[in-house]
Motif scaffolding. Structure first.
Motif, mmCIF file in Angstrom:
data_model
loop_
_atom_site.group_PDB
_atom_site.id
_atom_site.type_symbol
_atom_site.label_atom_id
_atom_site.label_comp_id
_atom_site.label_asym_id
_atom_site.label_seq_id
_atom_site.Cartn_x
_atom_site.Cartn_y
_atom_site.Cartn_z
ATOM 1 N N LEU A 1 0.823 -1.207 0.000
ATOM 2 C CA LEU A 1 0.000 0.000 0.000
ATOM 3 C C LEU A 1 0.859 1.260 0.000
ATOM 4 O O LEU A 1 0.542 2.233 -0.698
ATOM 5 N N ASP A 2 1.945 1.267 0.763
ATOM 6 C CA ASP A 2 2.864 2.409 0.770
ATOM 7 C C ASP A 2 3.481 2.618 -0.608
ATOM 8 O O ASP A 2 3.611 3.748 -1.079
ATOM 9 N N LEU B 1 -2.551 16.495 -6.613
ATOM 10 C CA LEU B 1 -3.013 15.792 -5.419
ATOM 11 C C LEU B 1 -3.574 16.798 -4.421
ATOM 12 O O LEU B 1 -2.910 17.748 -4.032
ATOM 13 N N ASP C 1 0.830 4.007 -2.893
ATOM 14 C CA ASP C 1 0.560 5.383 -2.503
ATOM 15 C C ASP C 1 1.634 6.321 -3.053
ATOM 16 O O ASP C 1 1.330 7.388 -3.580
ATOM 17 N N SER C 2 2.881 5.907 -2.972
ATOM 18 C CA SER C 2 3.982 6.708 -3.513
ATOM 19 C C SER C 2 3.852 6.858 -5.023
ATOM 20 O O SER C 2 4.084 7.941 -5.565
ATOM 21 N N GLN C 3 3.471 5.787 -5.701
ATOM 22 C CA GLN C 3 3.298 5.847 -7.153
ATOM 23 C C GLN C 3 2.179 6.811 -7.530
ATOM 24 O O GLN C 3 2.310 7.594 -8.474
ATOM 25 N N VAL C 4 1.082 6.777 -6.795
ATOM 26 C CA VAL C 4 -0.045 7.664 -7.079
ATOM 27 C C VAL C 4 0.374 9.113 -6.875
ATOM 28 O O VAL C 4 0.057 9.989 -7.686
ATOM 29 N N LYS C 5 1.110 9.392 -5.809
ATOM 30 C CA LYS C 5 1.567 10.757 -5.558
ATOM 31 C C LYS C 5 2.469 11.254 -6.669
ATOM 32 O O LYS C 5 2.377 12.408 -7.080
#
Length: 88
Positions: A56-57, A71, A60-64
């Motif tokens: 998940l981390d 964002l 999450d980093s990829q999405v950011k």
């Protein structure tokens, strides 16, 4: 001393980890496991939780990175229909 599950025994995917974790929880909640098996299941569950959190981390980093400056913080109390009502 009970054998430890090797930490290299990772699931193939996040979904596989969640399914295995759900199975372990069901077995433990049913109370059908002997003490040593419960401890082993708890340990395996901890490994699965760590794996899932890391996945998940990473996502999450990829999405950011993908969203960059777009964002925006999540407003939990915002009314999702407010924009639609204002347009009508």
């Amino acid at each position: 001393m009970p054998k430890k599950q090797p930490s290299a025994n990772l699931p193939a995917s996040f979904e596989d980890a969640m399914a295995e974790l759900a199975q372990l929880v069901a077995q433990m909640e049913a109370g059908s496991l002997p003490l040593e098996a419960s401890v082993a299941a708890y340990q395996r569950g901890s490994e699965l939780i760590q794996y899932c959190a890391a996945q998940l981390d990473r996502v999450d980093s990829q999405v950011k990175v993908l969203q960059g400056e777009m964002l925006k913080p999540f407003a939990a109390d915002a009314n999702p229909n407010a924009d639609a009502a204002g347009d009508a």
